[in-house]
Design a protein around this motif. Sequence first.
Motif, mmCIF file in Angstrom:
data_model
loop_
_atom_site.group_PDB
_atom_site.id
_atom_site.type_symbol
_atom_site.label_atom_id
_atom_site.label_comp_id
_atom_site.label_asym_id
_atom_site.label_seq_id
_atom_site.Cartn_x
_atom_site.Cartn_y
_atom_site.Cartn_z
ATOM 1 N N UNK A 84 0.853 -1.192 0.000
ATOM 2 C CA UNK A 84 0.000 0.000 0.000
ATOM 3 C C UNK A 84 0.886 1.240 0.000
ATOM 4 N N UNK A 85 0.399 2.311 -0.624
ATOM 5 C CA UNK A 85 1.188 3.538 -0.757
ATOM 6 C C UNK A 85 1.487 4.183 0.598
ATOM 7 N N UNK A 86 0.497 4.273 1.467
ATOM 8 C CA UNK A 86 0.673 4.880 2.797
ATOM 9 C C UNK A 86 -0.144 4.073 3.802
ATOM 10 N N UNK A 87 0.388 2.920 4.221
ATOM 11 C CA UNK A 87 -0.364 2.056 5.133
ATOM 12 C C UNK A 87 -0.629 2.742 6.471
ATOM 13 N N UNK A 88 -1.818 2.549 7.000
ATOM 14 C CA UNK A 88 -2.181 3.200 8.260
ATOM 15 C C UNK A 88 -1.312 2.733 9.416
ATOM 16 N N UNK A 128 -4.695 20.400 5.182
ATOM 17 C CA UNK A 128 -4.982 21.595 4.378
ATOM 18 C C UNK A 128 -3.870 21.841 3.347
ATOM 19 N N UNK A 129 -4.182 22.683 2.364
ATOM 20 C CA UNK A 129 -3.219 22.994 1.311
ATOM 21 C C UNK A 129 -1.954 23.561 1.927
ATOM 22 N N UNK A 134 1.807 17.111 -0.845
ATOM 23 C CA UNK A 134 3.079 16.493 -0.477
ATOM 24 C C UNK A 134 3.009 14.971 -0.426
ATOM 25 N N UNK A 135 1.810 14.430 -0.255
ATOM 26 C CA UNK A 135 1.643 12.980 -0.246
ATOM 27 C C UNK A 135 2.002 12.356 -1.596
ATOM 28 N N UNK A 136 2.032 13.158 -2.635
ATOM 29 C CA UNK A 136 2.314 12.651 -3.985
ATOM 30 C C UNK A 136 3.769 12.255 -4.190
ATOM 31 N N UNK A 137 4.652 12.720 -3.321
ATOM 32 C CA UNK A 137 6.056 12.327 -3.466
ATOM 33 C C UNK A 137 6.169 10.816 -3.356
ATOM 34 N N UNK A 138 7.178 10.242 -3.974
ATOM 35 C CA UNK A 138 7.262 8.777 -4.012
ATOM 36 C C UNK A 138 7.608 8.155 -2.661
ATOM 37 N N UNK A 139 7.070 6.969 -2.479
ATOM 38 C CA UNK A 139 7.398 6.051 -1.379
ATOM 39 C C UNK A 139 7.477 6.750 -0.032
ATOM 40 N N UNK A 140 8.559 6.513 0.690
ATOM 41 C CA UNK A 140 8.717 7.012 2.044
ATOM 42 C C UNK A 140 8.769 8.524 2.142
ATOM 43 N N UNK A 141 9.199 9.192 1.100
ATOM 44 C CA UNK A 141 9.283 10.661 1.145
ATOM 45 C C UNK A 141 7.897 11.253 1.328
ATOM 46 N N UNK A 142 6.940 10.801 0.518
ATOM 47 C CA UNK A 142 5.575 11.301 0.627
ATOM 48 C C UNK A 142 4.941 10.987 1.966
ATOM 49 N N UNK A 147 3.530 14.816 7.003
ATOM 50 C CA UNK A 147 3.404 14.939 8.460
ATOM 51 C C UNK A 147 4.339 16.015 9.008
ATOM 52 N N UNK A 148 5.501 16.169 8.402
ATOM 53 C CA UNK A 148 6.391 17.254 8.816
ATOM 54 C C UNK A 148 5.711 18.605 8.560
ATOM 55 N N UNK A 149 5.040 18.734 7.416
ATOM 56 C CA UNK A 149 4.327 19.973 7.096
ATOM 57 C C UNK A 149 3.161 20.198 8.058
ATOM 58 N N UNK A 150 2.434 19.126 8.406
ATOM 59 C CA UNK A 150 1.354 19.248 9.391
ATOM 60 C C UNK A 150 1.924 19.712 10.729
ATOM 61 N N UNK A 151 3.132 19.257 11.061
ATOM 62 C CA UNK A 151 3.796 19.699 12.282
ATOM 63 C C UNK A 151 4.128 21.182 12.255
ATOM 64 N N UNK A 152 4.535 21.684 11.097
ATOM 65 C CA UNK A 152 4.823 23.122 10.959
ATOM 66 C C UNK A 152 3.539 23.922 11.162
#
Length: 166
Positions: A84-88, A128-129, A134-142, A147-152
């Motif tokens: 899965x792309x982003x497993x829960x 939010x925008x 950012x989720x579109x980045x490949x694999x582990x980067x996305x 989440x780093x952006x949500x933290x900001x």
Amino acid sequence: MNKFISSGIAHVVRFQNEIALTYARLWFAGKSPLAPGTCGSFMAICLAPVLFTPLSGWGRLLFLALITGTGIWASGRAAALLGRKDPSEVVVDELLGQWVTCLPFWDIALGEYLLLFALFRLFDITKPWPIKILERYPAGIGIMVDDAAAGVYAALCFWGIRSLYL
């Protein structure tokens, strides 16, 4: 001899896969049957006063860089293993995001940790925008950077709230 080497390589790969899955899940948090992301965030905020916020500014940045690099590797590998792309169940990104939320603050009171937790979860869930992009980045980067952006976002919101009350 080749069979022995192949067997050894297979054992190493299986071991690396187990390490990646265990780290990506933050041991048991990602295996929670209910809201594994929230469990991972809660684990991160509980660990922050012990492992993260006592560090100096440079220590915090170095720790976040280490979590980012290892988290990209582990979450990317876990996503591939789980298909899965982003497993829960991958929640190492919650650790990064929650600690990014704490990054600029010292002398955090218990109630403030709870507010930091809630604000991060709000931005991580609603995305939010431009967090969603950012989720579109490949694999582990996305998996990690959204989440780093949500933290900001959560840190900026907390700063605003805190400045109103101090």
